[in-house]
Scaffold this active site. Structure first.
Site, mmCIF file in Angstrom:
data_model
loop_
_atom_site.group_PDB
_atom_site.id
_atom_site.type_symbol
_atom_site.label_atom_id
_atom_site.label_comp_id
_atom_site.label_asym_id
_atom_site.label_seq_id
_atom_site.Cartn_x
_atom_site.Cartn_y
_atom_site.Cartn_z
ATOM 1 C CB SER A 73 -0.905 0.012 1.232
ATOM 2 O OG SER A 73 -1.709 -1.137 1.279
HETATM 3 N N1 SAH Z 1 -0.754 -5.270 3.901
HETATM 4 C C1 SAH Z 1 0.025 -5.564 2.715
HETATM 5 C C2 SAH Z 1 -0.637 -5.106 1.435
HETATM 6 C C3 SAH Z 1 -1.627 -6.038 1.090
HETATM 7 S S1 SAH Z 1 -2.223 -6.113 -0.577
HETATM 8 C C4 SAH Z 1 1.409 -5.001 2.761
HETATM 9 O O1 SAH Z 1 1.751 -4.278 3.691
HETATM 10 O O2 SAH Z 1 2.167 -5.322 1.855
HETATM 11 C C5 SAH Z 1 -3.609 -7.153 -0.195
HETATM 12 C C6 SAH Z 1 -3.255 -8.543 0.257
HETATM 13 O O3 SAH Z 1 -4.463 -9.162 0.643
HETATM 14 C C7 SAH Z 1 -2.640 -9.400 -0.833
HETATM 15 O O4 SAH Z 1 -1.445 -9.965 -0.372
HETATM 16 C C8 SAH Z 1 -3.712 -10.461 -1.079
HETATM 17 O O5 SAH Z 1 -3.179 -11.714 -1.464
HETATM 18 C C9 SAH Z 1 -4.404 -10.516 0.265
HETATM 19 N N2 SAH Z 1 -5.768 -11.049 0.232
HETATM 20 C C10 SAH Z 1 -6.737 -10.827 -0.694
HETATM 21 N N3 SAH Z 1 -7.860 -11.496 -0.372
HETATM 22 C C11 SAH Z 1 -7.605 -12.154 0.796
HETATM 23 C C12 SAH Z 1 -8.368 -13.025 1.631
HETATM 24 N N4 SAH Z 1 -9.627 -13.375 1.349
HETATM 25 N N5 SAH Z 1 -7.772 -13.505 2.744
HETATM 26 C C13 SAH Z 1 -6.488 -13.173 3.070
HETATM 27 N N6 SAH Z 1 -5.724 -12.365 2.316
HETATM 28 C C14 SAH Z 1 -6.267 -11.855 1.182
#
Ligand code: SAH
Length: 227
Positions: A73
């Site tokens: 993000s």
């Molecule tokens: N917090 C992260 C950014 C996340 S991007 C950071 O600091 O880098 C969003 C993330 O959510 C991705 O890695 C994606 O794989 C995950 N994601 C999407 N749907 C999800 C679900 N149902 N359960 C768990 N993780 C999920």
């Protein structure tokens, strides 16, 4: 981490986040983020969470790709979400969507324990190795469907969701303590999402406040993830 070669870039980024916090006060109600939040951002080496090819962009205030169509993000967004969570030192915090682990590291600087759930196994494994190498001992990561939360470790003082579900996930609401906060971008895929700050009242109701329009990747439904 204080005097690495990115120290100056990190200081500039902190100043940009402070300026953007002031600019967005009408939306968020928070013109200045808590000093503890800003100190946490100043301590976490974001360059350690992005690809070798993106090192020079690590402290630019924008999201970056982390593989699997996912992104780390934008730093301002990490800051505002963390601030809205109002973490106190003894808190237990759940993150949904570990990604590269950057947000988890920021949370780990503030909370007692951080639990993070990631649906893509290879992202979870890489984040676990990276956080261990950086010396974070209070973060636990597991592969799973974020809609289920982490019931064995519930209840939580704070829950932060970093992908967008179409509505508040009921099992996450269940896993919040009375008085606990949840910060979550909500919206249908392809539509504008709104960042909500939700608080569980002592009688178990949810009070929610819309804070800011945002653009997150959609939270994938159970069973549809690939590695
Ligand atoms: N917090 C992260 C950014 C996340 S991007 C950071 O600091 O880098 C969003 C993330 O959510 C991705 O890695 C994606 O794989 C995950 N994601 C999407 N749907 C999800 C679900 N149902 N359960 C768990 N993780 C999920």
């Amino acid at each position: 981490m204080a005097d690495d070669r990115f120290a100056e870039a990190r200081r500039r980024l902190i100043a940009e986040i402070e300026a953007e916090a002031a600019d967005t006060e009408a939306w968020t109600g928070r013109g200045r983020f808590a000093p503890a939040v800003m100190n946490a951002l100043a301590r976490v080496p974001r360059h350690a969470f992005v690809a070798a090819t993106d090192q020079n962009a690590a402290y630019v205030n924008r999201p970056l790709p982390i593989g699997h169509g996912q992104t780390i993000s934008q730093p301002y967004i990490v800051a505002v979400m963390t601030d809205l969570l109002d973490i106190a030192p003894g808190d237990r915090v759940l993150e949904i969507g570990t990604g590269c682990g950057y947000q988890a590291a920021v949370l780990a600087e503030l909370a007692d324990r951080v639990f993070s759930v990631e649906v893509v196994p290879s992202l979870a494994a890489a984040a676990r190795d990276r956080l261990a190498a950086l010396g974070y001992r209070n973060v636990a990561i597991r592969v799973g469907d974020g809609y289920d939360g982490w019931p064995e470790e519930a209840p939580f003082d704070g829950i932060l969701v970093t992908s967008a579900p179409p509505r508040l996930p009921p099992r996450l609401v269940e896993q919040l303590k009375p008085g606990g906060r949840m910060v979550v971008p909500v919206g249908l895929p392809g539509e504008t999402q709104m960042l909500f700050r939700c608080v569980k009242t002592p009688d178990g109701e949810i009070a929610q406040e819309a804070k800011l329009p945002v653009a997150f990747v959609p939270m994938v439904p159970a069973g549809s993830a690939s590695d």
